[in-house]
Each structure stands twice: as structure tokens, then as C-alpha cells.
Design a protein around this motif. Structure first.
Motif, PDB file in Angstrom:
ATOM      1  N   LEU A 160       0.821  -1.208   0.000  1.00 54.55           N
ATOM      2  CA  LEU A 160       0.000   0.000   0.000  1.00 54.55           C
ATOM      3  C   LEU A 160       0.860   1.266   0.000  1.00 54.55           C
ATOM      4  O   LEU A 160       0.571   2.234  -0.715  1.00 54.55           O
ATOM      5  CB  LEU A 160      -0.919   0.007   1.222  1.00 54.55           C
ATOM      6  N   GLN A 161       1.909   1.264   0.806  1.00 61.01           N
ATOM      7  CA  GLN A 161       2.774   2.450   0.891  1.00 61.01           C
ATOM      8  C   GLN A 161       3.481   2.722  -0.429  1.00 61.01           C
ATOM      9  O   GLN A 161       3.607   3.876  -0.856  1.00 61.01           O
ATOM     10  CB  GLN A 161       3.790   2.257   2.021  1.00 61.01           C
ATOM     11  N   THR A 162       3.947   1.665  -1.079  1.00 59.62           N
ATOM     12  CA  THR A 162       4.617   1.823  -2.367  1.00 59.62           C
ATOM     13  C   THR A 162       3.655   2.382  -3.409  1.00 59.62           C
ATOM     14  O   THR A 162       4.007   3.290  -4.180  1.00 59.62           O
ATOM     15  CB  THR A 162       5.183   0.478  -2.854  1.00 59.62           C
ATOM     16  N   LEU A 163       2.438   1.852  -3.441  1.00 58.54           N
ATOM     17  CA  LEU A 163       1.439   2.358  -4.369  1.00 58.54           C
ATOM     18  C   LEU A 163       1.116   3.823  -4.077  1.00 58.54           C
ATOM     19  O   LEU A 163       1.004   4.641  -4.996  1.00 58.54           O
ATOM     20  CB  LEU A 163       0.163   1.516  -4.279  1.00 58.54           C
ATOM     21  N   LEU A 200      15.245  -6.605   1.254  1.00 58.68           N
ATOM     22  CA  LEU A 200      14.829  -6.049  -0.026  1.00 58.68           C
ATOM     23  C   LEU A 200      13.473  -5.355   0.089  1.00 58.68           C
ATOM     24  O   LEU A 200      12.642  -5.702   0.943  1.00 58.68           O
ATOM     25  CB  LEU A 200      14.755  -7.152  -1.078  1.00 58.68           C
ATOM     26  N   LYS A 201      13.247  -4.395  -0.818  1.00 61.90           N
ATOM     27  CA  LYS A 201      11.994  -3.657  -0.871  1.00 61.90           C
ATOM     28  C   LYS A 201      11.444  -3.701  -2.287  1.00 61.90           C
ATOM     29  O   LYS A 201      12.187  -3.987  -3.235  1.00 61.90           O
ATOM     30  CB  LYS A 201      12.219  -2.203  -0.443  1.00 61.90           C
ATOM     31  N   PRO A 202      10.135  -3.438  -2.444  1.00 66.69           N
ATOM     32  CA  PRO A 202       9.558  -3.429  -3.798  1.00 66.69           C
ATOM     33  C   PRO A 202      10.334  -2.501  -4.724  1.00 66.69           C
ATOM     34  O   PRO A 202      10.699  -1.384  -4.347  1.00 66.69           O
ATOM     35  CB  PRO A 202       8.134  -2.916  -3.567  1.00 66.69           C
ATOM     36  N   GLY A 203      10.603  -2.964  -5.916  1.00 62.30           N
ATOM     37  CA  GLY A 203      11.301  -2.154  -6.903  1.00 62.30           C
ATOM     38  C   GLY A 203      12.809  -2.240  -6.844  1.00 62.30           C
ATOM     39  O   GLY A 203      13.495  -1.705  -7.736  1.00 62.30           O
ATOM     40  N   ASP A 204      13.372  -2.896  -5.813  1.00 62.45           N
ATOM     41  CA  ASP A 204      14.831  -3.008  -5.710  1.00 62.45           C
ATOM     42  C   ASP A 204      15.383  -3.786  -6.908  1.00 62.45           C
ATOM     43  O   ASP A 204      14.808  -4.792  -7.331  1.00 62.45           O
ATOM     44  CB  ASP A 204      15.235  -3.723  -4.415  1.00 62.45           C
ATOM     45  N   GLU A 205      16.521  -3.324  -7.403  1.00 67.53           N
ATOM     46  CA  GLU A 205      17.137  -3.987  -8.553  1.00 67.53           C
ATOM     47  C   GLU A 205      17.537  -5.425  -8.234  1.00 67.53           C
ATOM     48  O   GLU A 205      17.578  -6.280  -9.126  1.00 67.53           O
ATOM     49  CB  GLU A 205      18.374  -3.204  -9.016  1.00 67.53           C
ATOM     50  N   VAL A 210      16.111 -12.612  -9.352  1.00 70.79           N
ATOM     51  CA  VAL A 210      15.260 -13.695  -8.862  1.00 70.79           C
ATOM     52  C   VAL A 210      14.178 -14.015  -9.885  1.00 70.79           C
ATOM     53  O   VAL A 210      13.895 -15.184 -10.181  1.00 70.79           O
ATOM     54  CB  VAL A 210      14.626 -13.329  -7.506  1.00 70.79           C
ATOM     55  N   PHE A 211      13.563 -12.958 -10.451  1.00 73.02           N
ATOM     56  CA  PHE A 211      12.576 -13.174 -11.513  1.00 73.02           C
ATOM     57  C   PHE A 211      13.213 -13.890 -12.701  1.00 73.02           C
ATOM     58  O   PHE A 211      12.634 -14.813 -13.282  1.00 73.02           O
ATOM     59  CB  PHE A 211      11.992 -11.836 -11.978  1.00 73.02           C
ATOM     60  N   GLU A 212      14.424 -13.468 -13.072  1.00 74.57           N
ATOM     61  CA  GLU A 212      15.101 -14.052 -14.229  1.00 74.57           C
ATOM     62  C   GLU A 212      15.465 -15.514 -13.981  1.00 74.57           C
ATOM     63  O   GLU A 212      15.348 -16.351 -14.880  1.00 74.57           O
ATOM     64  CB  GLU A 212      16.337 -13.233 -14.567  1.00 74.57           C
ATOM     65  N   LEU A 213      15.914 -15.814 -12.764  1.00 74.70           N
ATOM     66  CA  LEU A 213      16.245 -17.204 -12.435  1.00 74.70           C
ATOM     67  C   LEU A 213      15.009 -18.107 -12.503  1.00 74.70           C
ATOM     68  O   LEU A 213      15.067 -19.227 -12.999  1.00 74.70           O
ATOM     69  CB  LEU A 213      16.858 -17.280 -11.030  1.00 74.70           C
ATOM     70  N   THR A 214      13.887 -17.591 -12.017  1.00 75.31           N
ATOM     71  CA  THR A 214      12.647 -18.366 -12.059  1.00 75.31           C
ATOM     72  C   THR A 214      12.248 -18.651 -13.505  1.00 75.31           C
ATOM     73  O   THR A 214      11.878 -19.778 -13.856  1.00 75.31           O
ATOM     74  CB  THR A 214      11.514 -17.598 -11.352  1.00 75.31           C
ATOM     75  N   ALA A 215      12.331 -17.621 -14.358  1.00 75.07           N
ATOM     76  CA  ALA A 215      11.970 -17.803 -15.762  1.00 75.07           C
ATOM     77  C   ALA A 215      12.924 -18.767 -16.457  1.00 75.07           C
ATOM     78  O   ALA A 215      12.512 -19.620 -17.250  1.00 75.07           O
ATOM     79  CB  ALA A 215      11.965 -16.448 -16.472  1.00 75.07           C
ATOM     80  N   ALA A 216      14.235 -18.652 -16.144  1.00 74.83           N
ATOM     81  CA  ALA A 216      15.223 -19.525 -16.781  1.00 74.83           C
ATOM     82  C   ALA A 216      15.029 -20.971 -16.356  1.00 74.83           C
ATOM     83  O   ALA A 216      15.103 -21.895 -17.178  1.00 74.83           O
ATOM     84  CB  ALA A 216      16.636 -19.051 -16.431  1.00 74.83           C
ATOM     85  N   ALA A 217      14.761 -21.200 -15.071  1.00 75.27           N
ATOM     86  CA  ALA A 217      14.555 -22.559 -14.588  1.00 75.27           C
ATOM     87  C   ALA A 217      13.318 -23.182 -15.225  1.00 75.27           C
ATOM     88  O   ALA A 217      13.286 -24.388 -15.506  1.00 75.27           O
ATOM     89  CB  ALA A 217      14.429 -22.563 -13.066  1.00 75.27           C
ATOM     90  N   ALA A 218      12.294 -22.354 -15.468  1.00 72.13           N
ATOM     91  CA  ALA A 218      11.063 -22.867 -16.071  1.00 72.13           C
ATOM     92  C   ALA A 218      11.285 -23.379 -17.483  1.00 72.13           C
ATOM     93  O   ALA A 218      10.503 -24.204 -17.979  1.00 72.13           O
ATOM     94  CB  ALA A 218       9.989 -21.788 -16.071  1.00 72.13           C
TER      95      ALA A 218
END
Length: 510
Positions: A160-163, A200-205, A210-218
């Protein structure tokens, strides 16, 4: 000329050997009926190249040949189940036969270190899987999720705060809500796993890898690796993607290794100030390789499916403002405007629970799940189901069965009200008939993170609707990509309008 001749000769050799292999195969005994479009040698491979999502294609085929049918894919036989009766009779009642896996060795051995690792979601049924499954379950029971409630509340407040901060910059513009929900889902899983070791916080580089690793593993569940399993002879001709496997494995260790180190050091030096988290409970039962495998499974499976579910929920609420206002009216009556909803409010918000259940039914985040496999040959309704057959539960088809759901294509939350108010809604069961959907699968392979996912989804939905009215018209007619194992909407924008003058105070209160 040589550059063109060698590939042509190789292709000719492969084709010749494949045809010879096919001609020498013994006839198969009474498999379930074949799906349409079966060709010599390659079987249904071309049919699966359809632009139509597989879950929809399988539903259409089931209407032609029956609720259980066979796909021939090279040496593999896939059995597709499209009705709840067959799921109950096989996956639940004959779990000792239908609870195994037959996943690419590149993923199981290369990425997760085989039976010394922690990728238990992809392992064959047996003693080793049962032990890891027991450990995973012990840290993710309903009681444990209740113990982590402060983590969920802080995550929802951070969302909510980030939004709020970003909306302040462009108050009249639409906002790409999907991105915020992805960050929320990922951070929720990470913080339940590691507690305050996650900074970590929302939007952190640092989240992007982590997103890329998940996609690559899939990708190891994707067409290329499966093709090598369908036609094992290709493994001798085309090299395995070893560099990519090593790269992903090293990245997993380099990301999760330091997190474990920080958590273990704090548990040794300052145990009283270590927040409740999954690995605090089970770390001493796992090797480093197993911990990293657990992390990859939790983050990869848990965050994507939770984000997808939330994206569909808010797409639905935006497109159906009358449903959205009914959810807000319930929250307003039960919670009021002086505080944010918490998990304690969930039993008193039955309509919101119904909306979540109906979203999971119509927009199941993994409509084909992770395929099961048979550990021995079986006979069902006079059909022979071979040993090591891949068995796929098509939840998409089951959730659209008119015998199970009246007007199945209609989004109707009230169809679940009787279930929500019954005692069965408060117990955990593997049985098909005890839950209104199969979004978390069923039987012995039912999703171990079910309580984590349900709590994450409830908290984000409740606090967002309590604070904002959503306006817009997200596209619900198509999904983000047919090749993905996760069913998610195409990214969309919505306008968020504060519900009342005290919203900012609610969001900022600690």
C-alpha cells in the motif's frame, strides 16, 4: 557446401533412425483413446504446436474422445485427465501409483543435484521425496502460517505504501498494478522463508535476478527439453545445455547462500531476535544444497502463482464494479475505516472468500499443474495405463464441467457461499470433493504451500479493496503467454481512487 551438407545428413540419419524405431515398436495394449491428430513417429507433437493454450485444446479433445485420453509423444505416453471422477479414482484413491514424477533429468539432476538436492517438487515418489515433503509441510502448516502473520501484514502495508508514493507522482494516471503484485508475491515468499534476513523492498534492482532465475529454470519444463525426452536419440546428437544449467545453479547458490549464512549466524549469535520464518524451523534438517533447492521451489512456484491469482482478482474486480463494491461493503461493515483488515477478519468476510475461490476456479494459475507419473502399470475402466506414463490433470476442464458448476463460464462468487460457511472450509483435505477447485492440485502431491498462498492472496486483496476503488478495463480475454506454465493475464493498468479521507493515515500507521 559442407556447412549445409552436414546438417542435412544429420537430419536424414535422425529421421531414418526414428522411423526404424517406430516400425520396430510392439503394438500397445488398449491405451485410453487417442487424442485427434496422431501421426506416425512424432505422434501428437504437431498437434501440440497449436496457438491455442493447451488446457483449452485438451478440453476440446475431451469433448470429442472422452474425459481421459492418450497423447503419443515419441517414446512418451501422456494421459490427460479432464474430469473430477477420474482424478478422484486415480490420483487420490490410487496415490501409490499416480504420485510420481517423470521430469527432465537436466532439471532434476543438473539444477537440483538429484536426490542429494532439495527440488522435491520434481522428484519421483519414494522415501527421499516423502522425507523432504514432510520437512516442507512441517514449516508451512496452518499454525505456522498464523505464526508468520506479522510478516504478511507488513508486506501488505508495504504494498500500500509503495502504491501511495507512486500514485502521488501521477494521481490521475493509470498504474501498472501487475508489477506491484509481482513484487509483493515474491517478497512475501522470501520473507516467510528467511524472515528479517531479507532487507529487499519493492522495486529493488536485486529482485530482478530472482525473476530471471525463475523464468530460466522454467525453460527446463519447456518444449526443447521435453523434445529430448520424447526422442532420447537426440541426446546423442545435440549436446545438453550444460552451460546454462551451471549458470542458473551457480546463481541460485550465490543469491540464497549469503541469505542462509546471515540467518544461521544470527540464530547462533542472537537467537532471541530472529523473527519467525520457515528456515528458522527446519534449517537444521537440511543440507545447504537442500535449502537452496527448497528456496528455488518455494520462490519459483509460490511467487508466480500467487502473483497470477492476484492479477486476475483485480482484473475481475475492476471489470465487475458491482462485485468490487460488494466486497468493499462487507469489509467496511466488518472492519470499519479505523484499521486495515487482518487474518482474524477472514472468517467474517465470506463474500471476499467466495471471490477468491471463484477466481481460482475460473483463472487457475497453473491449469495443467506439474505432471504426475505412474510408478507401475495400472488398469482403469478396461484401459491400460503404462508404467512411467505422464499423467496431466487438466484443472481448466474440470473447473468448466457443467455437471459440477452451473453456468461454468459465469463468474459467480455466490456459488461457493455454502462451502465457505461449512465446516469443510476450515479443514485441509486431499480429496477432490472437499474443495471447490483444484487450483492447488490434489492427492499426495497437493501443493505444500497452499496455506501460504491463500494467506498472501487474502491479505493483498483485503487491504487493497479496503483502501482503493479500482477503475479501468483490463483485458481478461487472453493470457500473457501460451508457453508459460503459469496462466497470467496480459499486463494492464488501472486507476486507484482512495476510498475515504483516512486512507493515507491507515497506510502510514505502524
Amino acid at each position: 557446401m559442407l556447412a549445409y551438407t552436414v546438417p542435412l545428413i544429420s537430419s536424414a540419419v535422425v529421421a531414418t533412425l526414428s522411423v526404424a524405431w517406430w516400425l520396430l515398436q510392439p503394438s500397445e495394449r488398449n491405451l485410453p483413446p487417442l487424442a485427434p491428430g496422431c501421426l506416425p513417429v512424432i505422434g501428437h507433437l504437431l498437434a501440440l504446436a497449436s496457438k491455442e493454450p493447451l488446457q483449452k485444446l485438451f478440453l476440446k479433445w475431451s469433448q470429442e474422445v472422452g474425459p481421459i485420453f492418450t497423447l503419443k509423444l515419441g517414446v512418451k505416453r501422456w494421459i490427460i485427465i479432464n474430469d473430477s471422477t477420474t482424478v478422484k479414482n486415480l490420483i487420490v484413491n490410487r496415490g501409490t501409483i499416480y504420485s510420481s514424477r517423470d521430469i527432465s533429468s537436466v532439471m532434476v539432476d543438473g539444477l537440483f543435484d538429484g536426490e542429494t538436492g532439495g527440488g522435491f517438487a520434481f522428484y519421483e515418489y519414494g522415501k527421499y521425496w516423502r522425507n523432504l515433503r514432510r520437512i516442507a509441510h512441517s514449516g508451512l502448516t496452518k499454525k505456522k502460517i498464523d505464526d508468520y502473520q506479522s510478516t504478511f501484514e507488513q508486506g501488505a502495508r508495504t504494498l500500500l505504501q509503495t502504491l501511495w508514493q507512486d500514485l502521488a507522482k501521477y494521481p490521475e494516471a493509470g498504474i501498472s498494478l501487475c508489477r506491484y503484485l509481482e513484487d509483493y508475491a515474491l517478497l512475501s515468499v522470501l520473507k516467510v522463508a528467511y524472515g528479517d534476513a531479507i532487507k529487499l523492498k519493492p522495486g529493488d534492482e536485486e529482485l530482478q535476478p530472482v525473476f530471471e532465475l525463475t523464468a530460466a529454470a522454467a525453460t527446463f519444463l519447456g518444449p526443447k527439453e521435453q523434445l529430448l525426452e520424447f526422442f532420447p536419440i537426440l541426446k546423442r546428437i545435440f549436446p545438453q545445455n550444460t552451460p546454462l544449467v551451471k549458470y542458473i545453479r551457480n546463481k541460485l547458490h550465490s543469491f540464497y547462500g549469503p541469505l542462509f549464512q546471515n540467518l544461521v549466524e544470527k540464530m547462533e549469535n542472537d537467537p532471541e531476535n530472529v523473527s519467525d520464518c520457515f528456515f528458522k524451523e527446519v534449517a537444521d534438517q537440511l543440507t545447504l544444497s537442500q535449502r537452496i533447492g527448497f528456496s528455488a521451489v518455494f520462490v519459483g512456484a509460490g511467487s508466480e502463482t500467487t502473483a497470477s491469482t492476484l492479477q486476475w482478482i483485480f482484473a475481475v474486480l475492476t471489470n465487475y464494479p458491482e462485485i468490487q463494491e460488494k466486497v468493499f461493503g462487507e469489509i467496511d461493515a466488518v472492519v470499519g475505516r479505523d484499521r486495515l483488515p487482518t487474518a482474524d477478519d477472514e472468517p467474517n468476510l465470506p463474500y471476499l472468500q467466495c471471490v477468491i475461490l471463484e477466481t481460482l476456479r475460473l483463472f487457475t494459475p497453473a491449469p495443467l499443474g506439474v505432471p504426475h507419473a505412474t510408478s507401475s502399470e495400472d488398469t482403469y475402466n478396461n484401459f491400460v495405463i503404462p508404467k512411467k506414463a505422464t499423467v496431466v490433470i487438466n484443472a481448466y476442464a474440470i473447473h468448466r464441467d457443467p455437471n459440477r458448476y452451473e453456468e461454468p463460464e459465469k463468474f459467480d462468487p455466490l456459488r461457493h457461499m455454502e462451502y465457505v460457511k461449512s465446516k469443510s472450509a476450515h479443514k485441509f483435505s486431499q480429496n477432490v470433493d472437499d474443495r471447490p477447485h483444484l487450483a492447488f492440485s490434489t492427492g499426495r502431491r497437493v501443493c505444500v504451500g497452499i496455506h501460504l498462498a491463500e494467506r498472501s492472496v487474502f491479505m493483498a486483496t483485503a487491504v487493497l479493496v479496503a483502501c482503493y476503488r479500482l477503475e479501468g478495463s483490463p483485458d481478461m480475454s487472453r493470457s500473457k503467454g501460451n508457453l508459460s506454465t503459469t496462466f497470467a493475464p496480459v499486463p494492464y493498468e488501472v486507476r486507484l481512487i482512495p476510498r475515504h479521507d483516512d486512507v493515507h493515515r491507515l497506510i502510514q500507521d505502524v
